[in-house]
Design a protein around this motif. Structure first.
Motif, PDB file in Angstrom:
ATOM      1  N   ARG A 101      -0.133  10.290   1.088  1.00 11.61           N
ATOM      2  CA  ARG A 101      -0.350   8.887   1.762  1.00 11.61           C
ATOM      3  C   ARG A 101      -0.203   9.011   3.113  1.00 11.61           C
ATOM      4  O   ARG A 101       0.932   9.795   3.674  1.00 11.61           O
ATOM      5  CB  ARG A 101       0.733   7.821   0.994  1.00 11.61           C
ATOM      6  N   ALA A 133       0.385   6.911   6.992  1.00  9.99           N
ATOM      7  CA  ALA A 133       0.405   5.286   7.606  1.00  9.99           C
ATOM      8  C   ALA A 133      -0.064   5.651   8.994  1.00  9.99           C
ATOM      9  O   ALA A 133       0.385   6.614   9.603  1.00  9.99           O
ATOM     10  CB  ALA A 133       1.700   4.895   7.628  1.00  9.99           C
ATOM     11  N   THR A 173      -1.629   3.545  12.791  1.00 11.28           N
ATOM     12  CA  THR A 173      -1.687   2.433  13.523  1.00 11.28           C
ATOM     13  C   THR A 173      -2.557   2.417  14.551  1.00 11.28           C
ATOM     14  O   THR A 173      -2.990   3.534  15.389  1.00 11.28           O
ATOM     15  CB  THR A 173      -0.174   2.019  14.093  1.00 11.28           C
ATOM     16  N   PHE A 192      -2.335  -1.787  11.158  1.00 12.15           N
ATOM     17  CA  PHE A 192      -1.631  -0.779  10.135  1.00 12.15           C
ATOM     18  C   PHE A 192      -2.490  -0.144   9.022  1.00 12.15           C
ATOM     19  O   PHE A 192      -3.108  -1.176   8.426  1.00 12.15           O
ATOM     20  CB  PHE A 192      -0.057  -1.271   9.511  1.00 12.15           C
ATOM     21  N   LEU A 232      -3.228   2.352   5.737  1.00 13.27           N
ATOM     22  CA  LEU A 232      -2.588   3.101   4.523  1.00 13.27           C
ATOM     23  C   LEU A 232      -3.801   3.949   4.106  1.00 13.27           C
ATOM     24  O   LEU A 232      -4.673   3.119   3.560  1.00 13.27           O
ATOM     25  CB  LEU A 232      -1.886   2.095   3.799  1.00 13.27           C
ATOM     26  N   ARG A 242       7.243   8.231   8.599  1.00 11.43           N
ATOM     27  CA  ARG A 242       8.165   7.301   7.677  1.00 11.43           C
ATOM     28  C   ARG A 242       9.720   7.660   8.252  1.00 11.43           C
ATOM     29  O   ARG A 242       9.985   8.796   8.311  1.00 11.43           O
ATOM     30  CB  ARG A 242       7.861   7.818   6.092  1.00 11.43           C
TER      31      ARG A 242
END
Length: 113
Positions: free
Chosen positions: A3, A5, A7, A55, A57, A107
């Protein structure tokens, strides 16, 4: 599964943001682009927005690699056309390097750890 993330900002214009969201509404994204993502090992993409900040994912196969995907993207003219089209709605976040769009986020917290 991995996973990630990421932006990116949109141009802070209400009409432009509305158009961008219309291009990402269910069934509106170009099928060649969504299939390309699947072929690159992306299992799921979700994009969230507040104001003009987005954002994303990504959930990918364990073997997923951003450098490999970048080369795969560069070999596909439809992806280049989609990215150029989307760039008219997007703007780099302040700390992005020239030409960077979606920036990988680190993270800093996970419950239970």
């Amino acid at each position: 599964m991995k996973r990630f993330a990421l932006t990116l900002d949109l141009i802070d214009d209400e009409e432009s943001i509305k158009e961008y969201e219309q291009h990402h509404a269910a069934g509106a994204a170009w099928p060649e682009v969504t299939q390309h993502d699947i072929d690159a090992g992306i299992l799921n993409i979700e994009i969230f927005r507040t104001g003009n900040r987005m954002f994303m994912l990504l959930e990918t196969v364990d073997e997923f690699d951003f450098d490999v995907k970048a080369k795969f993207d560069a070999s596909n003219p439809v992806i280049a056309k989609w990215e150029a089209f989307m760039w008219k709605y997007q703007q780099a976040i302040p700390w992005a390097k020239p030409g960077e769009k979606w920036i990988l986020m680190n993270r800093i917290f996970k419950s239970g750890e």
